[in-house]
Scaffold this active site. Sequence first.
Site, PDB file in Angstrom:
ATOM      1  N   ASN A  80       0.794  -1.224   0.000  1.00 59.22           N
ATOM      2  CA  ASN A  80       0.000   0.000   0.000  1.00 59.22           C
ATOM      3  C   ASN A  80       0.830   1.279   0.000  1.00 59.22           C
ATOM      4  O   ASN A  80       0.325   2.353   0.327  1.00 59.22           O
ATOM      5  CB  ASN A  80      -0.969  -0.008   1.185  1.00 59.22           C
ATOM      6  N   ILE A  87       1.217   6.990   0.363  1.00 58.71           N
ATOM      7  CA  ILE A  87       0.522   5.883   1.008  1.00 58.71           C
ATOM      8  C   ILE A  87      -0.910   5.794   0.501  1.00 58.71           C
ATOM      9  O   ILE A  87      -1.624   6.799   0.455  1.00 58.71           O
ATOM     10  CB  ILE A  87       0.525   6.094   2.540  1.00 58.71           C
ATOM     11  N   CYS A  88      -1.310   4.584   0.149  1.00 58.25           N
ATOM     12  CA  CYS A  88      -2.686   4.321  -0.262  1.00 58.25           C
ATOM     13  C   CYS A  88      -3.450   3.871   0.981  1.00 58.25           C
ATOM     14  O   CYS A  88      -3.377   2.710   1.389  1.00 58.25           O
ATOM     15  CB  CYS A  88      -2.709   3.240  -1.344  1.00 58.25           C
ATOM     16  N   LEU A  89      -4.140   4.815   1.601  1.00 55.30           N
ATOM     17  CA  LEU A  89      -4.874   4.550   2.838  1.00 55.30           C
ATOM     18  C   LEU A  89      -6.156   5.363   2.804  1.00 55.30           C
ATOM     19  O   LEU A  89      -6.112   6.588   2.631  1.00 55.30           O
ATOM     20  CB  LEU A  89      -4.006   4.937   4.049  1.00 55.30           C
ATOM     21  N   SER A 120      -5.973  -3.579  -2.895  1.00 56.69           N
ATOM     22  CA  SER A 120      -5.894  -2.211  -3.398  1.00 56.69           C
ATOM     23  C   SER A 120      -4.427  -1.789  -3.422  1.00 56.69           C
ATOM     24  O   SER A 120      -3.999  -0.935  -2.645  1.00 56.69           O
ATOM     25  CB  SER A 120      -6.713  -1.286  -2.488  1.00 56.69           C
TER      26      SER A 120
END
Length: 172
Positions: A80, A87-89, A120
């Site tokens: 992620n 950051i993919c959050l 994701s």
Amino acid sequence: MSTPARRRLMRDFKRMKEDAPPGVSASPLPDNVMVWNAMIIGPADTPYEDGTFRLLLEFDEEYPNKPPHVKFLSEMFHPNVYANGEICLDILQNRWTPTYDVASILTSIQSLFNDPNPASPANVEAATLFKDHKSQYVKRVKETVEKSWEDDMDDMDDDDDDDDDDDDDEAD
């Protein structure tokens, strides 16, 4: 100039000083409360254990109504985390609410170490290894943990070098 965002960030800083969650630390730059340096220690019983991962948090005047821009400064191999450290959050995007503060942002990122979301992915290679070749994934992560220690040592050496330069000047 005191603004709602700056007042809120000072409250966040006070909370971090008085009651920081385990394994995270953060503080604003000395001359700019809108930019913070942070560190997350890799949680026990994960491949990230004892790594020291540095982050940069950049806030704007819409905080806390808008999330900060957060990225890792340390090299990170994680499903992620993009190659550039972003950051993919979900809480840093569409699931953000003003109730989040610096401590909750960092603990949410820290929880990704325990529970990556390969569905994701920001890093497809890391996600694929995590799902299909766990031992290779763990090996790559441990390499980044060791790199995080080397980076910390380099920072300490840089500080020592600065001191040495001062000593050299005095000797001349």
